[in-house]
Design an enzyme around this catalytic site. Structure first.
Site, PDB file in Angstrom:
ATOM      1  N   SER A 199       1.315  -0.813  -0.146  1.00  0.00           N
ATOM      2  CA  SER A 199       0.275   0.011   0.388  1.00  0.00           C
ATOM      3  C   SER A 199       0.984   1.560   0.475  1.00  0.00           C
ATOM      4  O   SER A 199       1.593   1.868   0.524  1.00  0.00           O
ATOM      5  CB  SER A 199      -0.465  -0.033   0.968  1.00  0.00           C
ATOM      6  OG  SER A 199      -1.416   0.723   1.274  1.00  0.00           O
TER       7      SER A 199
ATOM      8  N   LYS B 261      -0.928  -1.031  -4.479  1.00  0.00           N
ATOM      9  CA  LYS B 261      -2.347  -0.404  -4.616  1.00  0.00           C
ATOM     10  C   LYS B 261      -1.751   0.633  -4.058  1.00  0.00           C
ATOM     11  O   LYS B 261      -1.061   2.236  -3.248  1.00  0.00           O
ATOM     12  CB  LYS B 261      -2.573  -1.425  -3.117  1.00  0.00           C
ATOM     13  CG  LYS B 261      -3.682   0.244  -2.075  1.00  0.00           C
ATOM     14  CD  LYS B 261      -4.344  -0.770  -0.960  1.00  0.00           C
ATOM     15  CE  LYS B 261      -4.376   0.030   0.434  1.00  0.00           C
ATOM     16  NZ  LYS B 261      -4.697  -0.957   1.411  1.00  0.00           N
TER      17      LYS B 261
ATOM     18  N   LYS C 176      -3.190   4.897  -2.860  1.00  0.00           N
ATOM     19  CA  LYS C 176      -3.779   5.510  -2.303  1.00  0.00           C
ATOM     20  C   LYS C 176      -4.233   6.760  -2.718  1.00  0.00           C
ATOM     21  O   LYS C 176      -3.554   7.220  -3.228  1.00  0.00           O
ATOM     22  CB  LYS C 176      -2.865   6.058  -0.512  1.00  0.00           C
ATOM     23  CG  LYS C 176      -2.833   4.697   0.455  1.00  0.00           C
ATOM     24  CD  LYS C 176      -4.364   4.610   1.002  1.00  0.00           C
ATOM     25  CE  LYS C 176      -3.800   3.388   2.369  1.00  0.00           C
ATOM     26  NZ  LYS C 176      -4.613   3.225   2.623  1.00  0.00           N
TER      27      LYS C 176
ATOM     28  N   ASP D 163      -6.903   3.028  -2.717  1.00  0.00           N
ATOM     29  CA  ASP D 163      -8.052   3.183  -1.959  1.00  0.00           C
ATOM     30  C   ASP D 163      -8.044   4.334  -1.381  1.00  0.00           C
ATOM     31  O   ASP D 163      -7.647   5.055  -1.001  1.00  0.00           O
ATOM     32  CB  ASP D 163      -6.995   2.396  -0.877  1.00  0.00           C
ATOM     33  CG  ASP D 163      -8.172   1.914   1.086  1.00  0.00           C
ATOM     34  OD1 ASP D 163      -8.969   2.784   0.863  1.00  0.00           O
ATOM     35  OD2 ASP D 163      -7.312   1.406   1.801  1.00  0.00           O
TER      36      ASP D 163
ATOM     37  N   GLU E 255     -11.391   0.046  -3.494  1.00  0.00           N
ATOM     38  CA  GLU E 255     -11.548   0.222  -1.738  1.00  0.00           C
ATOM     39  C   GLU E 255     -11.450   0.991  -1.326  1.00  0.00           C
ATOM     40  O   GLU E 255     -11.223   2.214  -1.339  1.00  0.00           O
ATOM     41  CB  GLU E 255      -9.678  -0.238  -1.200  1.00  0.00           C
ATOM     42  CG  GLU E 255      -9.788  -0.856  -0.070  1.00  0.00           C
ATOM     43  CD  GLU E 255      -8.292  -1.036   0.703  1.00  0.00           C
ATOM     44  OE1 GLU E 255      -7.214  -1.696  -0.451  1.00  0.00           O
ATOM     45  OE2 GLU E 255      -8.045  -1.211   2.090  1.00  0.00           O
TER      46      GLU E 255
ATOM     47  N   ASP F 161     -13.778  -2.567   3.117  1.00  0.00           N
ATOM     48  CA  ASP F 161     -12.798  -2.365   3.626  1.00  0.00           C
ATOM     49  C   ASP F 161     -13.522  -1.807   5.524  1.00  0.00           C
ATOM     50  O   ASP F 161     -14.040  -3.230   6.344  1.00  0.00           O
ATOM     51  CB  ASP F 161     -11.419  -1.965   3.785  1.00  0.00           C
ATOM     52  CG  ASP F 161     -10.480  -1.692   5.190  1.00  0.00           C
ATOM     53  OD1 ASP F 161     -10.556  -2.307   5.993  1.00  0.00           O
ATOM     54  OD2 ASP F 161      -9.001  -0.601   5.016  1.00  0.00           O
TER      55      ASP F 161
ATOM     56  N   LYS G 101      -9.484  -7.561   7.800  1.00  0.00           N
ATOM     57  CA  LYS G 101      -8.453  -6.735   8.580  1.00  0.00           C
ATOM     58  C   LYS G 101      -9.291  -7.294  10.653  1.00  0.00           C
ATOM     59  O   LYS G 101      -9.785  -6.864  10.766  1.00  0.00           O
ATOM     60  CB  LYS G 101      -8.211  -5.299   8.786  1.00  0.00           C
ATOM     61  CG  LYS G 101      -7.568  -4.739   7.882  1.00  0.00           C
ATOM     62  CD  LYS G 101      -7.629  -3.314   7.584  1.00  0.00           C
ATOM     63  CE  LYS G 101      -6.991  -2.755   7.177  1.00  0.00           C
ATOM     64  NZ  LYS G 101      -7.878  -1.279   6.760  1.00  0.00           N
TER      65      LYS G 101
ATOM     66  N   GLY H  59      -3.501  -4.413   6.266  1.00  0.00           N
ATOM     67  CA  GLY H  59      -2.619  -4.705   7.232  1.00  0.00           C
ATOM     68  C   GLY H  59      -3.330  -2.745   8.221  1.00  0.00           C
ATOM     69  O   GLY H  59      -3.401  -1.801   7.546  1.00  0.00           O
TER      70      GLY H  59
HETATM   71  O1  OSB Z   1      -7.248   1.732   4.468  1.00  0.00           O
HETATM   72  O2  OSB Z   1      -5.714  -0.133   4.216  1.00  0.00           O
HETATM   73  C1  OSB Z   1      -6.439   0.259   4.927  1.00  0.00           C
HETATM   74  C2  OSB Z   1      -3.057   1.427   7.035  1.00  0.00           C
HETATM   75  C3  OSB Z   1      -4.142   2.311   7.468  1.00  0.00           C
HETATM   76  C4  OSB Z   1      -5.016   2.503   7.903  1.00  0.00           C
HETATM   77  C5  OSB Z   1      -5.565   2.025   6.660  1.00  0.00           C
HETATM   78  C6  OSB Z   1      -5.047   1.441   5.669  1.00  0.00           C
HETATM   79  C7  OSB Z   1      -3.782   1.471   6.022  1.00  0.00           C
HETATM   80  C8  OSB Z   1      -2.976   0.688   4.815  1.00  0.00           C
HETATM   81  C9  OSB Z   1      -1.762   0.210   4.798  1.00  0.00           C
HETATM   82  O3  OSB Z   1      -3.688   0.642   3.622  1.00  0.00           O
HETATM   83  C10 OSB Z   1      -1.515  -0.921   4.793  1.00  0.00           C
HETATM   84  C11 OSB Z   1      -0.255  -1.315   5.597  1.00  0.00           C
HETATM   85  O4  OSB Z   1       0.728  -1.444   3.998  1.00  0.00           O
HETATM   86  O5  OSB Z   1      -0.066  -1.862   7.174  1.00  0.00           O
HETATM   87 MG    MG Z   2      -7.985   0.120   3.076  1.00  0.00          MG
END
Ligand code: OSB
Ligand code: MG
Length: 369
Positions: free
Chosen positions: A135, A161, A163, A188, A213, A238, A262, A290
């Site tokens: 991510s 992914k 953001k 995402d 996402e 999510d 998660k 994550g």
């Molecule tokens: O939306 O998946 C998410 C990190 C913190 C809070 C929400 C998210 C995320 C990530 C990072 O996308 C995932 C990771 O690398 O741990």
């Molecule tokens: Mg997410």
């Protein structure tokens, strides 16, 4: 298994690189760790609640309060046969799923050690290796964004992914897609869009994203079903999936075609397995999300990702992407094929570096029956 003592600790760990999403920027993680002492062994859990209530309504300080005052007293001195027995003991407390998950997962971690099986096997895992994606947080410039993607593609990660948020989406996707026409790509939004953006989002179909996402509200799946009908790219939920009933409702409504699981968001391993099973019955693939975990949460995510319906690369990647130095030994590494090997040894398969945890601890409390 009789729980003799529970230690709550807050550790503070600076991220190797700040992580920026549509809901904010994280520079240092404040992490609540749970240490269970029982049967002469020590087991661990990690609470994934953030520094602020931005991803969900929990944050580390609420999790600490609820864990200390409400949750731990329900476990201390009890004889618990199985990690799966924990949800019923905590059921009277509504919500606070990330706080509950840290405790429940520590009990599974304990049980795996006591029974001398790997945590992955205890959870029902079948995979020897898990597929890894990454991510990528929002960068300050297109150049920096492309450089990040370059690094992760070169490292072998199987899915990238991105953001995104309004103003950091279409042009950025186009730049990445033009440079890498064939990689598995997703985005995402962490709830940054509204249904009125449906035409804008439909415009992303040309980028052949694997999924989008959580584009809409964190607590919605009805309007996601409306959006899904108006775009070709699969939606992945999510934030809005809290439990197996949400998964059932969302998949029945057609709110998405992929789920991110998660374990903290759904309240622990028992519920995560239940959500996995619901998706599998619907023929819907899942992957493990994550939350910028330390090595303990990361080890637990690896074990969970070994279940059969985790058929898409997850957001579980190498320790060094997050930390100058992790709190586990060995650190998590991904190979050049973008895979992590699932440990087969007893328990989580990564030893906790207690000395390092001590160094990073800013507060702790030991609770006994
Ligand atoms: O939306 O998946 C998410 C990190 C913190 C809070 C929400 C998210 C995320 C990530 C990072 O996308 C995932 C990771 O690398 O741990
Ligand atoms: Mg997410």
């Amino acid at each position: 298994m009789k729980i003799d003592a529970v230690v709550l600790r807050e550790i503070q760990m600076p991220l190797a690189h700040p992580f920026v999403t549509s809901f904010g920027k994280t520079t240092t993680r404040r992490i609540l760790l749970i240490e269970l002492q029982a049967e002469g062994v020590t087991a661990w859990g990690e609470c994934v609640a953030g520094e602020h209530p931005y991803f969900s309504d929990e944050m580390i300080d609420t999790a600490w309060l609820i864990t200390e005052s409400e949750l731990v007293p329900r476990l201390l001195g009890k004889n618990i046969a199985h990690g799966a027995d924990v949800p019923a003991l905590l059921e009277q407390v509504r919500g606070h799923r990330m706080a509950k998950a840290a405790l429940e997962n520590a009990v599974w971690d304990l049980q795996a050690q006591v029974e001398n099986v790997s945590l992955a096997k205890l959870l029902g895992g079948t995979r020897k290796r898990i597929a890894c994606g990454v991510s990528i947080g929002m960068q300050d410039s297109m150049e920096a964004q492309l450089a990040k993607v370059e690094t992760e593609v070169a490292a072998g990660y199987q899915r990238i992914k991105l953001k995104c948020k309004p103003g950091w989406d279409t042009a950025m996707f186009r730049a990445v897609r033009e440079r890498w026409p064939d990689i598995l790509l997703s985005c995402d939004a962490n709830s940054a869009y509204r249904l009125s953006d449906a035409d804008h989002i439909a415009g992303w179909d040309e980028f052949r994203l694997l999924m989008i996402e959580q584009p809409l509200w964190y607590d919605d799946f009805y309007f996601h079903s409306e959006l899904q009908r108006r775009i070709h790219t699969p939606i992945c939920l999510d934030e809005s999936i809290r439990n197996r009933r949400d998964a059932e409702a969302a998949l029945s409504l057609g709110s998405g075609r992929i789920l991110n699981i998660k374990v903290g968001r759904v309240g622990g391993f028992s519920e995560a397995i239940a959500v996995h099973d619901v998706a599998q019955r619907h023929g819907v693939p899942v992957w493990c999300g994550g939350m910028l975990e330390s090595g303990i949460g990361r080890a637990h995510n690896i074990a969970l990702s070994s279940l059969p319906n985790f058929t898409l690369p997850g957001d579980v990647s190498a320790s060094k992407r997050y930390w100058a130095e992790d709190i586990i030994e060995p650190e998590v590494t991904a190979d050049s094929a973008g895979e992590i090997t699932v440990p087969t040894t007893s328990g989580r398969g990564f030893a906790v570096r207690v000395d390092r945890v001590e160094q990073l601890t800013v507060r702790n409390v030991r609770l006994t029956s």
